[in-house]
Structure formats: structure tokens, C-alpha cells
Design a protein around this motif. Structure first.
Motif, mmCIF file in Angstrom:
data_model
loop_
_atom_site.group_PDB
_atom_site.id
_atom_site.type_symbol
_atom_site.label_atom_id
_atom_site.label_comp_id
_atom_site.label_asym_id
_atom_site.label_seq_id
_atom_site.Cartn_x
_atom_site.Cartn_y
_atom_site.Cartn_z
ATOM 1 N N GLY A 200 0.700 -1.155 0.008
ATOM 2 C CA GLY A 200 -0.145 -0.039 0.122
ATOM 3 C C GLY A 200 0.749 1.246 0.020
ATOM 4 N N LYS A 201 1.946 1.223 0.024
ATOM 5 C CA LYS A 201 2.881 2.375 0.086
ATOM 6 C C LYS A 201 3.291 3.021 -1.326
ATOM 7 C CE LYS A 201 4.961 1.777 4.654
ATOM 8 N NZ LYS A 201 6.236 1.484 5.169
ATOM 9 N N ALA A 202 3.185 2.166 -2.377
ATOM 10 C CA ALA A 202 3.347 2.720 -3.645
ATOM 11 C C ALA A 202 2.106 2.908 -4.371
ATOM 12 C CB ALA A 202 4.208 1.515 -4.479
ATOM 13 N N ARG A 203 2.591 3.804 -5.360
ATOM 14 C CA ARG A 203 1.170 4.325 -6.088
ATOM 15 C C ARG A 203 1.227 3.844 -7.675
ATOM 16 N NH1 ARG A 203 -0.129 8.100 -9.669
ATOM 17 N NH2 ARG A 203 1.935 9.096 -9.853
ATOM 18 N N TYR A 204 0.133 3.195 -7.984
ATOM 19 C CA TYR A 204 0.110 2.453 -9.166
ATOM 20 C C TYR A 204 -0.184 3.721 -10.264
ATOM 21 C CZ TYR A 204 -2.461 0.759 -13.356
ATOM 22 O OH TYR A 204 -2.825 0.436 -14.652
ATOM 23 N N ASP A 205 0.487 3.720 -11.294
ATOM 24 C CA ASP A 205 0.569 4.943 -12.326
ATOM 25 C C ASP A 205 -0.437 4.630 -13.288
ATOM 26 O OD1 ASP A 205 0.956 7.143 -13.811
ATOM 27 O OD2 ASP A 205 3.306 7.182 -13.718
ATOM 28 N N LYS A 206 -1.684 4.824 -12.840
ATOM 29 C CA LYS A 206 -2.708 4.730 -13.913
ATOM 30 C C LYS A 206 -2.709 5.347 -15.232
ATOM 31 C CE LYS A 206 -7.092 4.209 -12.460
ATOM 32 N NZ LYS A 206 -7.707 2.872 -13.210
ATOM 33 N N ALA A 207 -2.333 6.599 -15.319
ATOM 34 C CA ALA A 207 -2.252 7.523 -16.057
ATOM 35 C C ALA A 207 -0.892 7.126 -17.150
ATOM 36 C CB ALA A 207 -1.846 8.911 -15.643
ATOM 37 N N ARG A 208 -0.146 6.757 -16.703
ATOM 38 C CA ARG A 208 1.044 6.054 -17.673
ATOM 39 C C ARG A 208 0.465 5.035 -18.434
ATOM 40 N NH1 ARG A 208 7.656 4.940 -16.225
ATOM 41 N NH2 ARG A 208 7.507 7.089 -17.173
ATOM 42 N N ALA A 209 -0.120 4.138 -17.722
ATOM 43 C CA ALA A 209 -0.632 2.796 -18.150
ATOM 44 C C ALA A 209 -1.552 3.275 -19.217
ATOM 45 C CB ALA A 209 -1.225 1.840 -17.205
ATOM 46 N N ARG A 210 -2.507 4.002 -19.208
ATOM 47 C CA ARG A 210 -3.349 4.194 -20.249
ATOM 48 C C ARG A 210 -2.672 4.971 -21.276
ATOM 49 N NH1 ARG A 210 -9.335 5.628 -18.012
ATOM 50 N NH2 ARG A 210 -9.483 3.600 -16.982
ATOM 51 N N GLU A 211 -1.691 6.073 -21.028
ATOM 52 C CA GLU A 211 -0.983 6.543 -22.193
ATOM 53 C C GLU A 211 -0.213 5.789 -22.956
ATOM 54 O OE1 GLU A 211 2.269 10.241 -22.548
ATOM 55 O OE2 GLU A 211 1.549 9.544 -20.586
ATOM 56 N N LEU A 212 0.620 4.695 -22.328
ATOM 57 C CA LEU A 212 1.065 3.650 -22.962
ATOM 58 C C LEU A 212 0.387 2.815 -24.019
ATOM 59 C CD1 LEU A 212 3.674 2.294 -20.659
ATOM 60 C CD2 LEU A 212 4.117 3.386 -22.640
ATOM 61 N N THR A 213 -0.963 2.413 -23.267
ATOM 62 C CA THR A 213 -1.737 1.699 -24.208
ATOM 63 C C THR A 213 -2.254 2.449 -25.326
ATOM 64 O OG1 THR A 213 -2.397 0.397 -22.098
ATOM 65 C CG2 THR A 213 -3.815 0.362 -24.034
ATOM 66 N N ALA A 214 -2.656 3.650 -25.248
ATOM 67 C CA ALA A 214 -3.138 4.699 -26.330
ATOM 68 C C ALA A 214 -1.865 4.589 -27.418
ATOM 69 C CB ALA A 214 -3.343 5.749 -25.875
ATOM 70 N N ALA A 215 -0.629 4.795 -26.873
ATOM 71 C CA ALA A 215 0.390 4.955 -27.933
ATOM 72 C C ALA A 215 0.637 3.560 -28.599
ATOM 73 C CB ALA A 215 1.697 5.418 -27.140
ATOM 74 N N LEU A 216 0.525 2.436 -27.879
ATOM 75 C CA LEU A 216 1.001 1.173 -28.492
ATOM 76 C C LEU A 216 -0.288 0.834 -29.363
ATOM 77 C CD1 LEU A 216 2.276 -0.502 -25.218
ATOM 78 C CD2 LEU A 216 3.373 0.233 -27.454
ATOM 79 N N GLY A 217 -1.675 1.359 -29.255
ATOM 80 C CA GLY A 217 -2.444 0.817 -29.982
ATOM 81 C C GLY A 217 -3.172 -0.382 -29.548
ATOM 82 N N ARG A 218 -2.925 -0.981 -28.577
ATOM 83 C CA ARG A 218 -3.448 -2.332 -28.026
ATOM 84 C C ARG A 218 -3.144 -2.514 -26.545
ATOM 85 N NH1 ARG A 218 -0.334 -7.241 -28.722
ATOM 86 N NH2 ARG A 218 1.856 -6.830 -29.651
ATOM 87 N N LYS A 219 -3.931 -3.322 -26.190
ATOM 88 C CA LYS A 219 -3.862 -3.760 -24.653
ATOM 89 C C LYS A 219 -2.698 -4.839 -24.636
ATOM 90 C CE LYS A 219 -8.162 -2.389 -22.853
ATOM 91 N NZ LYS A 219 -9.466 -2.687 -22.176
ATOM 92 N N MET A 220 -1.571 -4.510 -23.878
ATOM 93 C CA MET A 220 -0.379 -5.546 -24.231
ATOM 94 C C MET A 220 0.642 -5.385 -22.858
ATOM 95 S SD MET A 220 2.251 -4.001 -26.932
ATOM 96 C CE MET A 220 3.306 -5.536 -26.921
ATOM 97 N N LEU A 221 0.046 -4.632 -22.037
ATOM 98 C CA LEU A 221 0.963 -4.412 -20.774
ATOM 99 C C LEU A 221 0.889 -5.403 -19.570
ATOM 100 C CD1 LEU A 221 0.222 -0.485 -20.131
ATOM 101 C CD2 LEU A 221 2.255 -1.580 -21.694
ATOM 102 N N VAL A 222 2.107 -5.519 -19.000
ATOM 103 C CA VAL A 222 2.246 -6.334 -17.647
ATOM 104 C C VAL A 222 2.686 -5.684 -16.586
ATOM 105 C CG1 VAL A 222 3.517 -8.444 -17.017
ATOM 106 C CG2 VAL A 222 2.958 -8.412 -19.680
#
Length: 308
Positions: A200-222
Motif C-alpha cells: 500500500g505504500k506505492a502508487r500505481y501509475d494509472k495515467a502512464r498505463a493508459r498513455e502507453l496503451t493508447a500509444a501502443l494501439g492495443r492492450k499488452m502491458l504486464v
């Protein structure tokens, strides 16, 4: 499979293992999900590292600590548990995965042991970015028809002191990396810490995940380092483009803590020589049950109900 699952709001769990008990706990959790939602085959990735310095899981399977013997015994055990006609886990679709495989140190696992795996993480994170891409592209060219390949752009934070490296123009270079290498999945730095000692001390970077997915053009993140996140941070990851979620440390740690507490609660019987309280199976069963409970909860958070 993974992108389709993500479109339905499900991220597939990658649960690591370094012991037979943890392997069965993964299957127990998946079987529970199958029975709860009446799913014929619940997909779950069962992963292990080979000689990854931060956590060489194949060395931990056996007392001898030989990684080759460890990995072969792991698959023999997994085949009996999930591949036999007598299996109690018939509703689990096991997807074996080789995690954090270094191009040089883990060459045997990446080549000779490849028939055992459905996917591998080709881990060239220690190399400069351009060399990382070249090595990964070569591996995909040679073995990409035989196995799904997960690549990693840069070094990630690890709780033992390893610090993430950061490339400039992250999204632009992520697109370049994926196009150049041809990987099926990309491990991205989304703010987590691997093998974290706390939750619980770290912060998941939702904005970066969404930005990456948009740039990559498909859902493929791990997503790696999930053990450092609070449960609510892992809900709805599929909508951000995270198709696979890797987790182990928290599961093993909390299962061990629970089992140790149960040992303490049995101490009077242990001191009196009661066999069932003393024999190591009691500790193992407590560990398995707690680990399975945690993974079942995580699969709920990952959206497995949407597969029904």
C-alpha cells in the motif's frame, strides 16, 4: 486470449511459485473461481524464475538447489496436478511462464526448456536500451513462433536496493521497443516495487498505463511488483491496458506468517509430542490455504468474474 480477456475487463494473473505447496495453492484458487462462476477453463499463468539474482525460484524448489532439477521437477508435479485425468483441478487452464530470464545466464531455460513454457519474459533490462532491443528482437525472431514473449523496456525498482533506470520520452520509446522487437507483451514501469516488504505504500501509475496503451494501439502491458499495491489499486487494471498481472512476494510472505502463527497456537501440543501438530504437513496446509485465499481474492480483483 489475453487481449480478449482484457476487453471483457479481466487481467490474467501471473502467480509465481518456488515450492510445490505454492504451485498447488495457485490451482486451488483458480479451481474455486471456476466453480464459483461456472467457468469451464479458468486461465492462470504459473510462473517461476530460473537463476534471477533477486529471487532464483527454481533453486528453491528442492533442497539441492539445482535450478535444472528444480524446474524439471516443477513441471512433473504440475503435470500430475493439472494434466492428469485424475486431477482435482480439471477446470484450470495452466499457462506455464518463465519469468525474468536473462539472455546469457538463463540461456538453457530460454532454449532447451522452452517446450515446457507457454510464455517467457526475456529480461534484457540490464543492457543499454538499444542493445536490449537488439537482443530481444533476435530472440523473438528465433523463438517467437514457439512461445509468447514478454519484454521489458528498462530496469524496475526491487526492494533489495536495485533502482529503476528511466529512459527519456518513455511512451515514444515504448512504441519503438515494441515495433522493433515484436514482443507480445511489454513490462512497463508503472510505479511499483518488486519484492516489496510492505503493502500500500506505492502508487500505481494509472495515467502512464493508459498513455502507453493508447500509444501502443492495443492492450499488452504486464504489471510487475503487484505485491506493493493495496488491493483496491489492482481493481480494473484491464481497462488501463494491463493484460497480465505478476504477483508472488506478498502471497508467500503472508502465507508464511499465517502458518507461523498457527504453529505458535499449537505449541502446547507440539511440546507434548502430538504428531499431527508437529509434522510439517500441518505448516504446509496452513500455508497453502492462506496463499489460495489471497490468490482467489486477487483473481476477483483482476476481474475473473467477467470470464463467466
Amino acid at each position: 486470449m489475453f487481449e480478449k480477456a482484457a476487453e471483457r475487463g479481466t487481467s490474467i494473473g501471473i502467480f509465481c511459485t518456488a515450492s510445490y505447496w505454492n504451485t498447488e495453492a495457485i490451482l486451488i484458487a483458480a479451481q474455486r473461481i471456476a466453480e464459483k462462476y461456472q467457468i469451464e477453463k479458468v486461465p492462470v499463468v504459473v510462473a517461476t524464475t530460473f537463476t534471477y539474482p533477486h529471487m532464483p525460484q527454481c533453486r528453491r524448489f528442492l533442497y539441492c538447489q539445482d535450478p535444472k532439477t528444480g524446474i524439471l521437477s516443477h513441471f512433473a508435479y504440475l503435470n500430475v496436478l493439472a494434466g492428469s485425468k485424475y486431477s482435482p483441478y480439471k477446470n484450470v487452464a495452466v499457462l506455464p511462464h518463465l519469468d525474468h530470464a536473462n539472455p546469457v545466464r538463463d540461456r538453457w531455460a530460454l532454449t532447451c526448456a522452452l517446450p515446457y513454457f507457454s510464455s517467457v519474459m526475456f529480461d534484457a533490462q540490464l543492457y543499454p536500451f538499444e542493445e536490449n532491443m537488439a537482443l530481444t528482437a533476435e530472440y523473438v525472431k528465433n523463438y517467437g513462433n514457439d512461445v509468447l514473449v514478454e519484454g521489458i523496456l528498462e530496469s524496475l525498482n526491487v526492494s533489495d536496493g536495485a533502482v529503476a533506470t528511466h529512459i527519456d520520452n518513455y511512451c515514444e520509446n515504448a512504441v519503438k521497443y515494441v515495433k522493433t522487437t515484436g514482443v507480445d507483451f511489454a513490462v512497463a514501469d508503472l510505479g511499483t516495487e518488486q519484492q516489496s516488504t510492505s503493502v500500500g505504500k506505492a502508487r500505481y501509475d494509472k495515467a502512464r498505463a493508459r498513455e502507453l496503451t493508447a500509444a501502443l494501439g492495443r492492450k499488452m502491458l504486464v504489471l510487475h511488483g503487484t505485491s506493493c499495491l493495496a488491493n483496491e489499486q489492482t481493481r480494473g487494471l484491464a481497462s488501463d491496458g494491463v493484460v497480465r498481472v505478476n504477483m508472488w512476494t506478498r502471497i508467500a510472505r503472508e502465507a508464511g506468517q499465517h502458518a507461523a502463527e498457527q504453529v505458535v497456537s499449537r505449541m502446547d501440543k507440539i511440546n507434548a509430542g502430538d504428531f499431527n501438530s508437529t509434522e510439517s504437513m500441518a505448516y504446509m496446509r496452513d500455508s497453502v490455504e492462506k496463499a489460495a485465499d489471497i490468490m482467489e481474492e486477487m483473481m476477483e480483483l483482476f476481474g475473473y468474474a467477467n470470464l463467466a
